[in-house]
Design a protein around this motif. Structure first.
Motif, PDB file in Angstrom:
ATOM      1  N   UNK A   1     -31.479  52.711  -2.888  1.00 57.40           N
ATOM      2  CA  UNK A   1     -30.116  52.445  -3.330  1.00 57.40           C
ATOM      3  C   UNK A   1     -30.044  52.477  -4.847  1.00 57.40           C
ATOM      4  N   UNK A   2     -28.834  52.779  -5.333  1.00 53.89           N
ATOM      5  CA  UNK A   2     -28.510  52.552  -6.738  1.00 53.89           C
ATOM      6  C   UNK A   2     -27.272  51.672  -6.822  1.00 53.89           C
ATOM      7  N   UNK A   3     -27.341  50.724  -7.741  1.00 48.83           N
ATOM      8  CA  UNK A   3     -26.214  49.853  -8.066  1.00 48.83           C
ATOM      9  C   UNK A   3     -26.042  49.883  -9.580  1.00 48.83           C
ATOM     10  N   UNK A   4     -24.866  49.463 -10.022  1.00 48.49           N
ATOM     11  CA  UNK A   4     -24.692  49.306 -11.461  1.00 48.49           C
ATOM     12  C   UNK A   4     -23.953  48.001 -11.741  1.00 48.49           C
ATOM     13  N   UNK A   5     -24.125  47.530 -12.966  1.00 48.25           N
ATOM     14  CA  UNK A   5     -23.449  46.304 -13.387  1.00 48.25           C
ATOM     15  C   UNK A   5     -22.982  46.495 -14.824  1.00 48.25           C
ATOM     16  N   UNK A   6     -21.685  46.642 -14.962  1.00 44.88           N
ATOM     17  CA  UNK A   6     -21.102  46.683 -16.306  1.00 44.88           C
ATOM     18  C   UNK A   6     -21.187  45.278 -16.887  1.00 44.88           C
ATOM     19  N   UNK A   7     -21.401  45.187 -18.177  1.00 47.84           N
ATOM     20  CA  UNK A   7     -21.611  43.905 -18.845  1.00 47.84           C
ATOM     21  C   UNK A   7     -20.523  42.894 -18.478  1.00 47.84           C
ATOM     22  N   UNK A   8     -20.961  41.755 -17.944  1.00 44.64           N
ATOM     23  CA  UNK A   8     -20.033  40.685 -17.614  1.00 44.64           C
ATOM     24  C   UNK A   8     -19.311  40.855 -16.290  1.00 44.64           C
ATOM     25  N   UNK A   9     -19.652  41.915 -15.555  1.00 46.67           N
ATOM     26  CA  UNK A   9     -18.948  42.159 -14.291  1.00 46.67           C
ATOM     27  C   UNK A   9     -19.914  42.078 -13.103  1.00 46.67           C
ATOM     28  N   UNK A  10     -19.372  42.352 -11.923  1.00 49.78           N
ATOM     29  CA  UNK A  10     -20.164  42.234 -10.700  1.00 49.78           C
ATOM     30  C   UNK A  10     -21.145  43.397 -10.564  1.00 49.78           C
ATOM     31  N   UNK A  11     -22.151  43.191  -9.741  1.00 52.59           N
ATOM     32  CA  UNK A  11     -23.038  44.274  -9.339  1.00 52.59           C
ATOM     33  C   UNK A  11     -22.284  45.133  -8.331  1.00 52.59           C
TER      34      UNK A  11
ATOM     35  N   UNK B   1     -35.707  24.226 -15.893  1.00 55.66           N
ATOM     36  CA  UNK B   1     -34.881  25.023 -16.800  1.00 55.66           C
ATOM     37  C   UNK B   1     -34.898  26.508 -16.407  1.00 55.66           C
ATOM     38  N   UNK B   2     -36.013  26.966 -15.879  1.00 49.99           N
ATOM     39  CA  UNK B   2     -36.155  28.376 -15.507  1.00 49.99           C
ATOM     40  C   UNK B   2     -35.347  28.764 -14.275  1.00 49.99           C
ATOM     41  N   UNK B   3     -34.738  27.799 -13.625  1.00 50.02           N
ATOM     42  CA  UNK B   3     -33.857  28.101 -12.485  1.00 50.02           C
ATOM     43  C   UNK B   3     -32.433  28.404 -12.942  1.00 50.02           C
ATOM     44  N   UNK B   4     -32.166  28.303 -14.234  1.00 51.52           N
ATOM     45  CA  UNK B   4     -30.854  28.667 -14.769  1.00 51.52           C
ATOM     46  C   UNK B   4     -30.623  30.159 -14.533  1.00 51.52           C
ATOM     47  N   UNK B   5     -29.589  30.467 -13.760  1.00 51.51           N
ATOM     48  CA  UNK B   5     -29.347  31.846 -13.325  1.00 51.51           C
ATOM     49  C   UNK B   5     -28.016  31.890 -12.580  1.00 51.51           C
ATOM     50  N   UNK B   6     -27.642  33.087 -12.161  1.00 57.79           N
ATOM     51  CA  UNK B   6     -26.489  33.266 -11.279  1.00 57.79           C
ATOM     52  C   UNK B   6     -27.020  33.442  -9.858  1.00 57.79           C
ATOM     53  N   UNK B   7     -26.421  32.726  -8.918  1.00 59.52           N
ATOM     54  CA  UNK B   7     -26.844  32.771  -7.521  1.00 59.52           C
ATOM     55  C   UNK B   7     -25.727  33.376  -6.681  1.00 59.52           C
ATOM     56  N   UNK B   8     -26.080  34.392  -5.912  1.00 58.58           N
ATOM     57  CA  UNK B   8     -25.107  35.115  -5.104  1.00 58.58           C
ATOM     58  C   UNK B   8     -25.347  34.860  -3.615  1.00 58.58           C
TER      59      UNK B   8
ATOM     60  N   UNK C   1     -22.571  43.823  -1.051  1.00 58.72           N
ATOM     61  CA  UNK C   1     -21.342  43.573  -1.791  1.00 58.72           C
ATOM     62  C   UNK C   1     -21.498  42.243  -2.512  1.00 58.72           C
ATOM     63  N   UNK C   2     -21.615  42.312  -3.808  1.00 57.42           N
ATOM     64  CA  UNK C   2     -21.802  41.114  -4.628  1.00 57.42           C
ATOM     65  C   UNK C   2     -20.461  40.578  -5.090  1.00 57.42           C
ATOM     66  N   UNK C   3     -20.328  39.252  -5.042  1.00 60.23           N
ATOM     67  CA  UNK C   3     -19.198  38.594  -5.677  1.00 60.23           C
ATOM     68  C   UNK C   3     -19.589  38.186  -7.088  1.00 60.23           C
ATOM     69  N   UNK C   4     -18.884  37.207  -7.604  1.00 64.02           N
ATOM     70  CA  UNK C   4     -19.171  36.742  -8.967  1.00 64.02           C
ATOM     71  C   UNK C   4     -20.317  35.731  -9.003  1.00 64.02           C
ATOM     72  N   UNK C   5     -20.648  35.167  -7.851  1.00 65.55           N
ATOM     73  CA  UNK C   5     -21.780  34.254  -7.805  1.00 65.55           C
ATOM     74  C   UNK C   5     -21.495  32.897  -8.404  1.00 65.55           C
ATOM     75  N   UNK C   6     -22.513  32.044  -8.376  1.00 68.11           N
ATOM     76  CA  UNK C   6     -22.456  30.713  -8.969  1.00 68.11           C
ATOM     77  C   UNK C   6     -23.416  30.659 -10.143  1.00 68.11           C
TER      78      UNK C   6
END
Lengths: 111, 115
Positions: free
Chosen positions: B33-43, A80-87, A100-105
């Motif tokens: 580095x500094x990053x930010x993440x607005x609620x519900x959005x990407x890093x 259960x503790x693996x519930x998360x977003x994976x990028x 550069x992060x996307x929306x992830x899984x």
């Protein structure tokens, strides 16, 4: 920077192995593949990084085929503790390269 | 395991006020580095820092933002005159200065709420 495509969400039962695949058709020769995990209200946590073939650590395995156009993060026996977003991130991470992060899984592990 | 620490965990500030977010990177790391993440959005990337100067910054990092390494351990992000849209989680990260690919390690962030 190579664009990545990964599923928006996945569900799994506890104890199962979870494989999350990321596509990165435009990966460059110098690019590494890096996976991060993020829990709510916490910073991204580095999981694993690889360049080719297979990498394994105490948390996960990363499988990269010869053409490097995709990669698969494998989480053995999730809890259960693996519930998360994976990028999945692809790029040169040397020096000052911004990530550069996307929306992830979003992985949801169900009891 | 060494970690990046950030303070405070939550900061509430009136619009127009200055705010300073603090970070202590991992001790042998030289890239910050500094990053930010607005609620519900990407890093989102804000800025990178090496050898006491900014290496790269994004469009978000305008004149209202500044970074500083005032001593050998702290790394700070200052927002001079905060706006409502600055409300977000702000993450500090650091990485080693070795050849090859070195992953960035993140702190758990400061939640900034602008009223």
């Amino acid at each position: 920077l190579a664009k990545t495509t990964q599923p928006i969400s996945m569900d799994s039962y506890e104890g199962q192995e979870v494989n999350i695949t990321c596509s990165h058709n435009n990966i460059a020769t110098n690019d590494y593949i890096t996976w991060y995990q993020q829990f709510p209200s916490q910073g991204p946590r580095f999981i694993i990084q690889g360049y080719k073939t297979k990498v394994t650590n105490e948390v996960a395995s990363l499988f990269i085929p010869a053409d490097r156009k995709s990669s698969t993060l494998s989480l053995p026996r999730v809890s259960l503790s693996d519930t998360a977003v994976y990028y999945c991130l692809v790029g040169s991470t040397g020096g000052n390269t911004p990530l550069v992060f996307g929306k992830g899984t979003r992985l949801s592990v169900i009891a | 395991e060494p970690e990046v620490t950030q303070t405070p965990s939550h900061q509430v500030t009136q619009m127009g006020q200055e705010v300073i977010l603090r970070c202590v990177p991992i001790s042998n790391h030289l890239y910050f580095y500094w990053y930010r993440q607005i609620l519900g959005q990407k890093v989102e990337f804000l800025v990178s820092f090496y050898n006491n100067e900014i290496s790269e910054k994004s469009e978000i990092f305008d004149d209202q933002f500044s970074v500083e390494r005032p001593d050998g351990s702290n790394f700070t992000l200052k927002i001079r005159s905060t706006k409502l849209e600055d409300s977000a989680m702000y993450f500090c990260a650091s990485s080693e200065a070795l050849r090859g690919s070195q992953p960035q390690h993140f702190g758990d962030g400061t939640r900034l709420s602008i009223l």
